[in-house]
Design a protein around this motif. Structure first.
Motif, short mmCIF file in Angstrom:
data_model
loop_
_atom_site.label_atom_id
_atom_site.label_comp_id
_atom_site.label_asym_id
_atom_site.label_seq_id
_atom_site.Cartn_x
_atom_site.Cartn_y
_atom_site.Cartn_z
N GLU A 65 0.85 -1.19 0.00
CA GLU A 65 0.00 0.00 0.00
C GLU A 65 0.89 1.23 0.00
N ARG A 66 1.53 1.48 -1.09
CA ARG A 66 2.45 2.60 -1.21
C ARG A 66 1.69 3.92 -1.12
N GLU A 67 2.13 4.77 -0.19
CA GLU A 67 1.50 6.08 0.00
C GLU A 67 2.40 7.19 -0.51
N TYR A 68 3.34 6.84 -1.34
CA TYR A 68 4.30 7.82 -1.81
C TYR A 68 4.72 7.49 -3.24
N ALA A 69 5.29 8.49 -3.89
CA ALA A 69 5.85 8.30 -5.23
C ALA A 69 7.36 8.08 -5.06
N LEU A 70 8.01 7.61 -6.11
CA LEU A 70 9.45 7.42 -6.07
C LEU A 70 10.13 8.38 -7.03
N LEU A 104 6.20 12.40 -1.03
CA LEU A 104 4.82 12.45 -0.56
C LEU A 104 3.95 13.24 -1.52
N CYS A 105 4.44 14.45 -1.94
CA CYS A 105 3.66 15.29 -2.84
C CYS A 105 4.54 16.39 -3.40
N LYS A 106 3.97 17.20 -4.32
CA LYS A 106 4.72 18.32 -4.91
C LYS A 106 3.98 19.62 -4.66
N GLU A 107 4.75 20.72 -4.63
CA GLU A 107 4.17 22.04 -4.38
C GLU A 107 5.05 23.09 -5.04
N ARG A 108 4.42 24.22 -5.37
CA ARG A 108 5.20 25.34 -5.92
C ARG A 108 6.00 25.97 -4.79
N GLY A 109 7.23 26.37 -5.12
CA GLY A 109 8.08 27.02 -4.15
C GLY A 109 9.05 27.94 -4.86
N GLU A 110 10.18 28.22 -4.21
CA GLU A 110 11.19 29.08 -4.82
C GLU A 110 11.70 28.44 -6.11
N LYS A 111 11.89 29.26 -7.12
CA LYS A 111 12.38 28.77 -8.41
C LYS A 111 13.86 28.40 -8.30
N VAL A 112 14.18 27.19 -8.73
CA VAL A 112 15.57 26.73 -8.78
C VAL A 112 15.86 26.39 -10.23
N PRO A 139 4.21 8.77 -10.77
CA PRO A 139 3.50 10.05 -10.73
C PRO A 139 3.46 10.64 -9.31
N VAL A 140 3.64 11.96 -9.24
CA VAL A 140 3.63 12.68 -7.97
C VAL A 140 2.37 13.54 -7.91
N GLU A 141 1.60 13.42 -6.83
CA GLU A 141 0.39 14.20 -6.66
C GLU A 141 0.72 15.55 -6.04
N TRP A 142 -0.18 16.52 -6.22
CA TRP A 142 -0.05 17.82 -5.60
C TRP A 142 -0.35 17.70 -4.12
N CYS A 143 0.33 18.51 -3.31
CA CYS A 143 0.08 18.52 -1.88
C CYS A 143 -1.31 19.09 -1.61
N ARG A 144 -2.00 18.52 -0.64
CA ARG A 144 -3.33 19.01 -0.25
C ARG A 144 -3.17 19.87 0.98
N LEU A 145 -3.89 20.96 1.04
CA LEU A 145 -3.80 21.86 2.19
C LEU A 145 -4.55 21.35 3.36
#
Length: 145
Positions: A65-70, A104-112, A139-145
Motif C-alpha cells: 500500500e504505497r502512500e508515496y511516489a518514487l 509524498l507530494c509536490k508544491e510550488r516554491g522558490e524557483k531553482v 507520478p507525484v500528486e499535488w500537496c493538499r492543504l
C-alpha cells in the motif's frame, strides 16, 4: 619460435617494454587488492532514514500500500534537504546522486534553475527537495492543504 636476445634490442625499446610490463603488473595487482577490501555495510531502514531523510526503502520493505511516489536524485553532488520549499530554509540533511527518494507530494516554491516545483519527502518531519534535481519515477500528486 626463435630466441631473441634482449641485448640485440636498443636500450629505449628494452626500457619501454620493462615499463609497460611494470604498468600492466601494477594494474593487475591493484585490481586484486581492491577485491580484498572490507564488505559493504548494510544499514537498517531506521539508520538509512536518520542519515538520508526521504531515502527509499530497501526492496525487502512491504510496498503493498504505497502512500508515496518514487524519485531518483539526478544532481551532480549531494542535494540539500530543506525544512520548507525554499533555498533559504533550514538544512535538514543531504540525499546523494542516483539514490531513490520517497516523495509524498509536490508544491510550488522558490524557483531553482527553471523549475519552481519542490517535492515533499515521505518523512517524519517536513522535508523538501527541489524537483529540479529529482526525476520522478512514478507520478507525484499535488500537496493538499
Amino acid at each position: 619460435m626463435p630466441f631473441i636476445s634482449i641485448t640485440s634490442k636498443p636500450t629505449r625499446t628494452v626500457l619501454a617494454l620493462a615499463a609497460g610490463s611494470l604498468l600492466l603488473g601494477l594494474s593487475g595487482a591493484g585490481a586484486a587488492v581492491a577485491d580484498d577490501g572490507p564488505a559493504t555495510q548494510i544499514m537498517s531502514n531506521e539508520q538509512m532514514a536518520a542519515r538520508h531523510p526521504g531515502a527509499a526503502p530497501r526492496p525487502d520493505d512491504d510496498d503493498r500500500e504505497r502512500e508515496y511516489a518514487l524519485g531518483k536524485v539526478v544532481s551532480k553532488g549531494p542535494l540539500t534537504v530543506r525544512s520548507e520549499p525554499t533555498t533559504r530554509s533550514r538544512e535538514l540533511g543531504k540525499v546523494y546522486p542516483h539514490h531513490k527518494v520517497r516523495i509524498l507530494c509536490k508544491e510550488r516554491g522558490e524557483k531553482v534553475g527553471d523549475n519552481h516545483l519542490w517535492y515533499r519527502l515521505y518523512s517524519k518531519q517536513e522535508a523538501w527537495v527541489s524537483a529540479r534535481y529529482v526525476k520522478d519515477l512514478t507520478p507525484v500528486e499535488w500537496c493538499r492543504l
